[in-house]
Design an enzyme around this catalytic site. Structure first.
Site, PDB file in Angstrom:
ATOM      1  N   ALA A   1     -25.876  86.518  40.125  1.00  0.00           N
ATOM      2  CA  ALA A   1     -25.329  87.244  41.258  1.00  0.00           C
ATOM      3  C   ALA A   1     -26.215  88.614  41.605  1.00  0.00           C
ATOM      4  O   ALA A   1     -26.745  89.139  40.625  1.00  0.00           O
ATOM      5  CB  ALA A   1     -24.075  87.567  41.320  1.00  0.00           C
ATOM      6  N   LYS A   2     -26.504  89.054  42.718  1.00  0.00           N
ATOM      7  CA  LYS A   2     -26.974  90.333  42.991  1.00  0.00           C
ATOM      8  C   LYS A   2     -26.117  91.000  43.770  1.00  0.00           C
ATOM      9  O   LYS A   2     -24.863  90.558  44.154  1.00  0.00           O
ATOM     10  CB  LYS A   2     -28.308  90.173  43.973  1.00  0.00           C
ATOM     11  CG  LYS A   2     -29.432  89.165  43.067  1.00  0.00           C
ATOM     12  CD  LYS A   2     -30.437  89.198  44.140  1.00  0.00           C
ATOM     13  CE  LYS A   2     -31.604  88.243  43.730  1.00  0.00           C
ATOM     14  NZ  LYS A   2     -32.811  87.990  44.435  1.00  0.00           N
TER      15      LYS A   2
ATOM     16  N   GLU B   1     -25.886  96.791  50.463  1.00  0.00           N
ATOM     17  CA  GLU B   1     -26.978  97.845  50.932  1.00  0.00           C
ATOM     18  C   GLU B   1     -28.098  97.342  51.481  1.00  0.00           C
ATOM     19  O   GLU B   1     -28.596  97.655  52.648  1.00  0.00           O
ATOM     20  CB  GLU B   1     -27.476  98.668  49.817  1.00  0.00           C
ATOM     21  CG  GLU B   1     -26.336  99.755  49.280  1.00  0.00           C
ATOM     22  CD  GLU B   1     -25.902 100.863  50.269  1.00  0.00           C
ATOM     23  OE1 GLU B   1     -26.733 101.268  51.020  1.00  0.00           O
ATOM     24  OE2 GLU B   1     -24.911 101.223  50.216  1.00  0.00           O
TER      25      GLU B   1
END
Length: 171
Positions: free
Chosen positions: A111-112, A116
């Site tokens: 995952a990231k 933002e």
């Protein structure tokens, strides 16, 4: 990695398109639809990712069109939500979220982040949609009706026939 702002081991990517209507008489900008594609690595919880992306788009829209801290002689003139204008449900357009998965070897379970990147993409997407709609660039935030009208007047002045450097108003 592990220190400072954004200690994430992986960074996400986001792309957006925005549909706007610009009233050339008033300078008012209405955002009708935002399509946001966000690369979050592996979407561990797709519903949460979609909610994060939509919330980020919503925040970016407020920054692009409304939110501004007004100061006078060192005093904040809009210190509460009565004066500091944020987007409400009435200004919120349709937001279409597209989750892009690319398994990242550095992120937890591939995952990231999912926040933002979408906020940062909204502001230029809105500004570019306004440019595409009426041909004026606004380079300061928020993009207010007054700024849009001033830019439209300047564009009109530059296109008047006979003015040095103009194209005679033809396109």
């Amino acid at each position: 990695k592990g220190a400072g702002v954004g200690p994430s081991p992986s960074y996400s990517y986001s792309a957006q398109t925005v549909e706007v209507f610009v009233d050339t008489e008033t300078g008012q900008v209405r955002v009708d639809k935002i399509i946001a594609a966000h690369d979050c690595g592996r979407a561990l919880n797709p519903l949460t990712v979609e909610g994060q992306v939509e919330g980020s788009v919503y925040m970016g829209l407020g920054q692009a069109l409304q939110e501004e801290m007004v100061w006078s002689n060192g005093r904040l003139m809009n210190p509460s939500l009565l004066e500091y204008k944020i987007a409400t449900t009435l200004e919120t357009p349709e937001i279409e979220c597209s989750i892009v998965e690319s398994i990242d070897p550095e992120g937890p379970f591939g995952a990231k982040e999912a926040v933002e990147g979408s906020l940062a993409a909204t502001i230029p997407a809105v500004a570019n949609a306004i440019y595409d709609a009426v041909g004026v660039r606004i380079n300061s935030l928020p993009i207010t009706p007054e700024k849009v009208l001033a830019a439209l007047r300047e564009k009109e002045k530059q296109q008047r026939p006979g003015k040095p450097g103009s194209n005679g108003g033809a396109r």
